[in-house]
Design an enzyme around this catalytic site. Structure first.
Site, PDB file in Angstrom:
ATOM      1  N   CYS A  61       0.794  -1.115  -0.042  1.00  0.00           N
ATOM      2  CA  CYS A  61       0.144   0.146   0.087  1.00  0.00           C
ATOM      3  C   CYS A  61       0.870   1.326   0.031  1.00  0.00           C
ATOM      4  O   CYS A  61       0.634   2.305  -0.680  1.00  0.00           O
ATOM      5  CB  CYS A  61      -1.051   0.161   1.401  1.00  0.00           C
ATOM      6  SG  CYS A  61      -2.030  -1.382   1.099  1.00  0.00           S
ATOM      7  N   HIS A 111     -15.199   6.985  16.925  1.00  0.00           N
ATOM      8  CA  HIS A 111     -15.595   8.362  16.661  1.00  0.00           C
ATOM      9  C   HIS A 111     -17.030   8.387  15.862  1.00  0.00           C
ATOM     10  O   HIS A 111     -17.270   7.253  15.226  1.00  0.00           O
ATOM     11  CB  HIS A 111     -14.568   9.206  15.816  1.00  0.00           C
ATOM     12  CG  HIS A 111     -13.284   9.260  16.545  1.00  0.00           C
ATOM     13  ND1 HIS A 111     -13.060  10.046  17.733  1.00  0.00           N
ATOM     14  CD2 HIS A 111     -12.293   8.749  16.305  1.00  0.00           C
ATOM     15  CE1 HIS A 111     -12.061   9.994  17.926  1.00  0.00           C
ATOM     16  NE2 HIS A 111     -11.276   9.398  17.568  1.00  0.00           N
ATOM     17  N   HIS A 390     -15.315   8.637  32.566  1.00  0.00           N
ATOM     18  CA  HIS A 390     -14.657   9.998  32.318  1.00  0.00           C
ATOM     19  C   HIS A 390     -15.722  11.095  32.149  1.00  0.00           C
ATOM     20  O   HIS A 390     -16.384  10.879  31.228  1.00  0.00           O
ATOM     21  CB  HIS A 390     -13.630   9.763  31.135  1.00  0.00           C
ATOM     22  CG  HIS A 390     -12.717  11.029  30.995  1.00  0.00           C
ATOM     23  ND1 HIS A 390     -13.052  12.289  30.845  1.00  0.00           N
ATOM     24  CD2 HIS A 390     -11.320  11.035  31.291  1.00  0.00           C
ATOM     25  CE1 HIS A 390     -11.972  13.058  30.823  1.00  0.00           C
ATOM     26  NE2 HIS A 390     -10.946  12.272  30.977  1.00  0.00           N
ATOM     27  N   GLU A 403      -8.371  15.533  30.659  1.00  0.00           N
ATOM     28  CA  GLU A 403      -8.709  16.445  32.197  1.00  0.00           C
ATOM     29  C   GLU A 403      -7.667  17.563  32.230  1.00  0.00           C
ATOM     30  O   GLU A 403      -7.868  18.595  32.911  1.00  0.00           O
ATOM     31  CB  GLU A 403      -8.530  15.471  33.053  1.00  0.00           C
ATOM     32  CG  GLU A 403      -8.781  15.839  34.554  1.00  0.00           C
ATOM     33  CD  GLU A 403      -8.827  14.824  35.346  1.00  0.00           C
ATOM     34  OE1 GLU A 403      -8.131  14.672  36.554  1.00  0.00           O
ATOM     35  OE2 GLU A 403      -9.254  13.599  35.283  1.00  0.00           O
ATOM     36  N   ARG A 406      -9.301  21.154  31.899  1.00  0.00           N
ATOM     37  CA  ARG A 406      -9.718  21.708  33.106  1.00  0.00           C
ATOM     38  C   ARG A 406      -8.311  22.031  34.067  1.00  0.00           C
ATOM     39  O   ARG A 406      -8.424  23.293  34.875  1.00  0.00           O
ATOM     40  CB  ARG A 406     -10.739  20.620  34.079  1.00  0.00           C
ATOM     41  CG  ARG A 406     -11.932  20.659  33.146  1.00  0.00           C
ATOM     42  CD  ARG A 406     -12.731  19.157  33.802  1.00  0.00           C
ATOM     43  NE  ARG A 406     -12.317  18.052  33.307  1.00  0.00           N
ATOM     44  CZ  ARG A 406     -12.228  17.013  34.015  1.00  0.00           C
ATOM     45  NH1 ARG A 406     -12.846  17.081  35.327  1.00  0.00           N
ATOM     46  NH2 ARG A 406     -11.967  15.987  33.586  1.00  0.00           N
ATOM     47  N   ARG A 427     -12.717  12.053  39.207  1.00  0.00           N
ATOM     48  CA  ARG A 427     -13.706  11.723  38.065  1.00  0.00           C
ATOM     49  C   ARG A 427     -15.162  11.336  38.266  1.00  0.00           C
ATOM     50  O   ARG A 427     -16.124  11.480  37.643  1.00  0.00           O
ATOM     51  CB  ARG A 427     -12.867  10.787  37.234  1.00  0.00           C
ATOM     52  CG  ARG A 427     -11.810  11.449  36.412  1.00  0.00           C
ATOM     53  CD  ARG A 427     -10.822  10.281  35.559  1.00  0.00           C
ATOM     54  NE  ARG A 427     -10.009  11.041  34.788  1.00  0.00           N
ATOM     55  CZ  ARG A 427      -9.079  10.382  34.157  1.00  0.00           C
ATOM     56  NH1 ARG A 427      -9.013   9.252  34.388  1.00  0.00           N
ATOM     57  NH2 ARG A 427      -7.998  11.053  33.530  1.00  0.00           N
ATOM     58  N   HIS A 529     -14.802   4.892  31.050  1.00  0.00           N
ATOM     59  CA  HIS A 529     -13.521   5.067  30.707  1.00  0.00           C
ATOM     60  C   HIS A 529     -12.442   4.186  31.080  1.00  0.00           C
ATOM     61  O   HIS A 529     -11.558   3.582  30.433  1.00  0.00           O
ATOM     62  CB  HIS A 529     -13.168   6.302  31.228  1.00  0.00           C
ATOM     63  CG  HIS A 529     -11.910   6.955  30.761  1.00  0.00           C
ATOM     64  ND1 HIS A 529     -11.375   7.128  29.711  1.00  0.00           N
ATOM     65  CD2 HIS A 529     -10.706   7.297  31.711  1.00  0.00           C
ATOM     66  CE1 HIS A 529      -9.963   7.695  29.834  1.00  0.00           C
ATOM     67  NE2 HIS A 529      -9.617   7.635  31.076  1.00  0.00           N
ATOM     68  N   HIS A 530     -12.700   3.841  32.564  1.00  0.00           N
ATOM     69  CA  HIS A 530     -11.628   2.679  33.099  1.00  0.00           C
ATOM     70  C   HIS A 530     -12.207   1.657  34.172  1.00  0.00           C
ATOM     71  O   HIS A 530     -13.107   2.017  34.839  1.00  0.00           O
ATOM     72  CB  HIS A 530     -10.601   3.751  33.835  1.00  0.00           C
ATOM     73  CG  HIS A 530      -9.322   2.996  34.333  1.00  0.00           C
ATOM     74  ND1 HIS A 530      -8.093   3.110  33.658  1.00  0.00           N
ATOM     75  CD2 HIS A 530      -8.894   2.064  35.406  1.00  0.00           C
ATOM     76  CE1 HIS A 530      -7.100   2.298  34.213  1.00  0.00           C
ATOM     77  NE2 HIS A 530      -7.750   1.881  35.486  1.00  0.00           N
ATOM     78  N   ARG A 569      -9.951   5.735  39.783  1.00  0.00           N
ATOM     79  CA  ARG A 569      -8.645   6.029  39.543  1.00  0.00           C
ATOM     80  C   ARG A 569      -8.366   7.534  39.258  1.00  0.00           C
ATOM     81  O   ARG A 569      -9.208   8.470  38.662  1.00  0.00           O
ATOM     82  CB  ARG A 569      -8.152   5.458  38.180  1.00  0.00           C
ATOM     83  CG  ARG A 569      -6.846   5.665  37.582  1.00  0.00           C
ATOM     84  CD  ARG A 569      -6.266   4.965  36.278  1.00  0.00           C
ATOM     85  NE  ARG A 569      -7.011   5.682  35.136  1.00  0.00           N
ATOM     86  CZ  ARG A 569      -6.884   6.495  34.492  1.00  0.00           C
ATOM     87  NH1 ARG A 569      -6.173   7.542  34.821  1.00  0.00           N
ATOM     88  NH2 ARG A 569      -7.838   6.912  33.326  1.00  0.00           N
TER      89      ARG A 569
END
Length: 596
Positions: A61, A111, A390, A403, A406, A427, A529-530, A569
């Site tokens: 490619c 996305h 999150h 984060e 912020r 969080r 998120h986690h 976390r």
């Protein structure tokens, strides 16, 4: 040959009416290419696929179309450009572009942008679970009856920060290593991490006059985890954090920018100069060092079963390549670094029903394979019920907003234009506060001074998810925020900053006033998120069984493990966790191999 091929490709892409009519008639890339190229333009001379990583195919490619950077220049869009990827490592065109079947845009797994790619079908993932694969008795048994395809000292499962740290560390301690990854690209969740890498009393902090200590990081981590963390693991995390930063910088990492994340009592989140995303940078550095060491890396390859001898010691790993099928690797030690399960909402919602239907910030491979493989090998689990959302996932585009935005001064407001929370609280608290607002979302508000302080913000602006205006009233009109209240909220925040104390919400750091240049807004909502829980390990990264006995030769590092973070976390602790326990697992697995 390369120039000739590229000329043909450009003509095909830009080209004549004949080329375009062929493109319209073709149903997939193989049909389209078949009009002007031979099969060996993609395939090996014998017609077979090169390996599970499709190394040769991806090279073809590039030989035709150019590097990913060159293709990105030819496919520019007003905002997002799938070829201007944040993925580290080698180019992997086949992650998205299939030949003899419809293609699927890999970006769609995370996305929600409208990617326009020829010959595509809707993104979907039909992946049998580990337990379902174990029912495939005939193929498994046939593979196990054969001699091992490879013999090494250590097999690492997973190519995130923990996996690469383990692989590089094991190699440097004398082990021969194979690293496998079930996704077509490297990096795991680590490549998405943007905020920073927490570490205490580092040279970078000292150079900036930042006072911090291992004890302070320990206390912050325990408090953030509601004191449910395993103290001996937190001790390892915090006491080795400086060493992990030194280890990375010794291999070429830039961790000179130091900021603050939620729950921290000092600026200790290390990231590249200017505030670029830390995760992709760290992965690229680790990958480059793995390449220098000739570590054998195999994509599109799943770890299926830990193999043991009659005494219960690890003797290898059964794997399944997407194209090459089942085979087993003989090894003295296996390191599981497969990440968590935040992308598996069925599993998430069983453990925490209030998260049912939540989207996730994670990459598509975070489904919990490693936990299943470890469980089948007799490993104990801990803290599986603790799952973190999150707070700032962009509503538009599905982009996780670090984060650090912020931490560098942005505030959170609701649709009514009012602040409602300490922006750099932990969080879990920030996520709960946002979900209590109208529409279950909120807006990050910042100005040009915040934008200039963190280069990562320009990436969000480039993606088109950040409306901006030269006044707060105009910004409110654009976003549906009460502009009058928003103006008052920013003025109030600036006055609190001037006084030196946030008497409204107790925010501990007030880095800068919001009064410079344009104003910006990002609508955000929490996303899974986690996963704090996972395989139980000891302070040497050895995996333990239900009787708290070590399973000889089996190690774990990163989000597949539990106990480090307790119930919640802290932002910035993940990169420190995966690098610290990854390199420890690699070192200890190599030492174990030498004794066996």
């Amino acid at each position: 040959m390369k120039n000739f091929k590229k000329a043909v490709c450009i003509a095909t892409l830009l080209g004549s009416a004949g080329f375009m009519s062929n493109a319209m008639a073709a149903d997939n890339l193989a049909e389209f290419h078949g009009e002007n190229q031979e099969c060996d333009s993609c395939h090996m001379p014998d017609g077979e696929l090169s390996n599970d990583s499709l190394t040769y195919e991806n090279e073809q490619c590039v030989a035709c179309h150019g590097t990913l950077a060159e293709v990105a220049e030819e496919t520019k869009h007003e905002h997002y450009n799938a070829h201007e990827s944040h993925f580290p490592g080698d180019v992997s065109c086949t992650s998205c572009h299939s030949a003899h079947e419809k293609s699927m845009v890999y970006c769609d797994s995370c996305h929600s942008f409208d990617f326009d790619m020829p010959y595509t079908k809707k993104w979907e993932r039909h992946e049998p679970s580990i337990d379902e694969l174990l029912k495939d008795q005939s193929d498994r048994q046939a593979a196990l009856a054969e001699a091992p395809r490879d013999t090494v000292d250590v097999v690492v499962v997973g190519s995130g920060g923990a996996g690469f740290s383990a692989a590089v560390s094991a190699h440097d301690h004398g082990a021969k290593v194979i690293l496998i990854e079930k996704e077509p690209v490297i990096g795991g969740n680590a490549k998405l991490a943007a905020g920073g890498m927490n570490a205490a009393w580092t040279d970078q902090q000292k150079a900036k006059g930042i006072k911090d200590s291992v004890e302070s990081m320990y206390k912050d981590t325990m408090k953030g985890g509601r004191d449910l963390n395993e103290p001996e693991l937190v001790e390892v995390l915090t006491s080795h954090s400086k060493g992990s930063v030194d280890w990375l910088t010794g291999m070429g990492a830039d961790l000179n920018d130091v900021g603050r994340m939620g729950g921290a009592s000092a600026n200790r989140s290390h990231r590249p100069t200017g505030g670029a995303g830390v995760g992709a940078h760290v992965i690229q550095v680790l990958y480059d060092n793995a390449v220098k060491r000739d570590v054998d890396m195999r994509m599109n390859t799943r770890g299926i079963e830990i193999l043991k001898d009659d005494k219960g010691n690890v003797k290898g790993l059964l794997v399944k390549g997407m194209y090459k099928g089942y085979y087993w690797i003989k090894a003295d030690a296996v390191i599981l670094a497969t990440g968590g399960f935040a992308k598996n909402n069925e599993r998430v919602s069983k453990l925490d029903p209030k998260l049912k239907g939540f989207i996730s910030t994670n990459q598509p491979g975070a489904t919990g394979d490693g936990i299943d493989v470890a469980s089948n090998a007799g490993a104990a689990m801990t803290d599986l019920q603790y799952i973190q959302a999150h707070p700032t996932l962009s509503v538009k585009g599905g982009v996780m907003v670090t984060e650090a935005v912020r931490g560098n001064g942005a505030i959170l407001v609701n649709r009514e234009g009012k602040r409602f929370v300490n922006e750099i609280t932990t969080r879990d608290k920030a996520s709960a506060a946002i979900l209590n607002q109208t529409g279950k979302s909120a807006f990050l508000i910042f100005d040009d001074s915040v934008r200039k302080s963190l280069s990562k913000i320009d990436k969000y602006i480039g993606l088109g998810v950040v409306p901006s205006a030269d006044s707060l009233v105009k910004l409110g009109d654009m976003t549906g925020i009460d502009g009058k209240n928003l103006t008052e909220a920013v003025a109030r925040y600036n006055s609190l900053l001037k006084s030196g104390k946030d008497t409204d919400f107790g925010r501990p750091n007030l880095p800068r006033a919001l009064n410079e240049g344009n104003y910006y807004a990002i609508e955000v909502t929490p996303g899974v998120h986690h996963t704090m829980g996972g395989v139980k390990i000891d302070s040497k990264a050895e995996i333990m069984d239900a009787k708290k006995q070590v399973i000889p030769g089996l190690y774990g590092a990163g989000e597949v493990t539990g106990g480090v973070h307790g119930a919640n976390r802290l932002g910035g602790n993940a990169i420190s966790d995966i690098v610290t326990f990854g390199r420890m697992a690699g070192e200890n697995a190599a030492a174990y191999s030498k004794k066996n």
